[in-house]
Design a protein around this motif. Structure first.
Motif, mmCIF file in Angstrom:
data_model
loop_
_atom_site.group_PDB
_atom_site.id
_atom_site.type_symbol
_atom_site.label_atom_id
_atom_site.label_comp_id
_atom_site.label_asym_id
_atom_site.label_seq_id
_atom_site.Cartn_x
_atom_site.Cartn_y
_atom_site.Cartn_z
ATOM 1 N N CYS A 14 63.887 28.968 67.554
ATOM 2 C CA CYS A 14 65.072 28.194 67.924
ATOM 3 C C CYS A 14 64.771 26.711 67.983
ATOM 4 C CB CYS A 14 65.605 28.658 69.270
ATOM 5 S SG CYS A 14 66.105 30.369 69.286
ATOM 6 N N TYR A 85 66.471 24.692 73.830
ATOM 7 C CA TYR A 85 66.864 24.886 72.443
ATOM 8 C C TYR A 85 68.385 25.022 72.333
ATOM 9 C CZ TYR A 85 61.965 26.093 71.590
ATOM 10 O OH TYR A 85 60.603 26.084 71.501
ATOM 11 N N CYS A 87 69.880 27.014 70.356
ATOM 12 C CA CYS A 87 70.204 28.441 70.259
ATOM 13 C C CYS A 87 70.266 29.085 71.630
ATOM 14 C CB CYS A 87 69.221 29.162 69.352
ATOM 15 S SG CYS A 87 67.673 29.607 70.138
ATOM 16 N N HIS A 90 73.654 27.714 73.313
ATOM 17 C CA HIS A 90 74.838 28.314 72.690
ATOM 18 C C HIS A 90 74.806 29.842 72.703
ATOM 19 C CE1 HIS A 90 77.053 24.898 70.690
ATOM 20 N NE2 HIS A 90 75.949 24.290 71.079
ATOM 21 N N ARG A 92 72.990 31.784 71.142
ATOM 22 C CA ARG A 92 72.788 32.387 69.829
ATOM 23 C C ARG A 92 71.596 33.343 69.794
ATOM 24 N NH1 ARG A 92 73.784 27.118 67.427
ATOM 25 N NH2 ARG A 92 71.673 27.088 66.594
ATOM 26 N N PHE A 93 70.688 33.208 70.758
ATOM 27 C CA PHE A 93 69.542 34.112 70.805
ATOM 28 C C PHE A 93 69.973 35.554 71.100
ATOM 29 C CE2 PHE A 93 70.291 32.937 75.148
ATOM 30 C CZ PHE A 93 69.906 34.028 75.914
ATOM 31 N N SER A 204 65.918 32.753 61.189
ATOM 32 C CA SER A 204 65.861 31.379 61.704
ATOM 33 C C SER A 204 64.414 30.919 61.845
ATOM 34 C CB SER A 204 66.594 31.266 63.040
ATOM 35 O OG SER A 204 67.945 31.596 62.896
#
Length: 310
Positions: A14, A85, A87, A90, A92-93, A204
């Motif tokens: 990330c 990070y 990610c 947000h 996103r992880f 990613s």
């Protein structure tokens, strides 16, 4: 300590931070807080695609539905304290979109085949969400492996999924750019996996590096793969582009982004260096939210890829 964190930011899955998203500002606490409060890096609302991870946490982890969202937020804030990070900010992880990749189903089918001894390694695994999904889908977790540069992310995964007593996967913290042997700097934990992996997942990941470091990482993956397995596969997703080449990253670093042609060229070079040959696949993904950090580069694309022995 500062030098260690710079290294972490560069090499973790990330590795885009609040600083990357606002490169013109210095990291002063008041400015960072203002930026966070604008909702550009750290957001309060869970994303629209959170439902799959909710179901996984309820059915796999046994967390009550009414407690899941607060549990997610607590773990996210813990990760944010480790490193901010994008990610993480947000959420996103937590994405389980990797299950939509047809290659995930190929991997799952092979892992679930009768008498299968296939092994699966997730590179840059963060909290190990890919491996938990595989375990929930019925895979023997003793054949699952994960690696990330940040050991505290690996530890947080056990608390996120509440499975310390039942999840038998093997995790190691190490740097995929270390080549091992005399070339290795620091930990050599990945050598435990050399020649043992059937499938490698890397989402990613490659788009964080220069062309040269992508070559190093890919060569390291080749060493991890079982040399006697004709069905080995590397797959994942990353940021791609219609115009392959270097892009500027944080702190003036460079990152090389690919299209289908340059991705094959990379693996052709890896093949020459390792005495192997590779066939690649690249699919462009149509999905919203390509530029959550405000990037306006219209050439960027999300791509899925597969790499196979040829």
């Amino acid at each position: 300590m500062q030098k260690w964190f710079v290294r972490l930011r560069r090499y973790s899955r990330c590795a885009m931070t609040a600083e990357d998203a606002n490169k013109s500002s210095k990291r002063q606490p008041t400015r960072s807080l203002d930026y966070i409060l604008k909702g550009k890096v750290y957001v309060e609302e869970l994303p629209p695609d959170v439902e799959p991870i909710r179901r996984l946490l309820e059915k796999y982890s046994g967390i009550r539905g009414k407690d899941v969202d607060e549990h997610i937020r607590q773990i996210r804030d813990r990760l944010w304290e480790i490193y901010p990070y994008v990610c993480v900010g947000h959420f996103r992880f937590l994405s389980l979109k990797f299950t939509l990749d047809p290659r995930y189903q190929v991997a799952l089918n092979r892992l679930l085949a009768p008498n299968s001894k296939a092994t699966f390694l997730d590179v840059g695994c963060c909290v190990g969400q890919v491996l938990r999904q595989l375990a929930f889908d019925g895979v023997d977790s003793s054949r699952l492996y994960g690696t990330d540069l940040e050991p505290r992310f690996l530890e947080a995964g056990y608390d996120l999924f509440k499975d310390r007593d039942k999840f038998r996967a093997t995790f190691v913290a190490d740097n995929m750019l270390n080549q091992g042997g005399e070339d290795s700097n620091g930990d050599r934990n990945l050598e435990l996996f050399d020649g043992k992996m059937s499938i490698i997942h890397a989402t990613s990941f490659f788009h964080l590096f220069t062309w040269e470091d992508q070559i190093r990482a890919a060569r390291r993956m080749v060493r991890l793969l079982d040399p006697d397995d004709p069905e080995i596969m590397i797959f994942g997703r990353q940021v791609g582009t219609t115009t392959p080449g270097d892009r500027e990253g944080g702190r003036g670093s460079k990152r090389f982004l690919h299209n289908a042609t340059s991705w094959q060229e990379l693996w052709d070079e890896v093949g020459k260096l390792t005495g192997t040959t590779w066939r690649t696949e690249v699919d462009e993904i149509e999905e919203p939210g390509m530029h959550p950090d405000g990037n306006t580069d219209g050439t960027l694309r999300r791509i899925r890829f597969g790499v196979f022995r040829s």
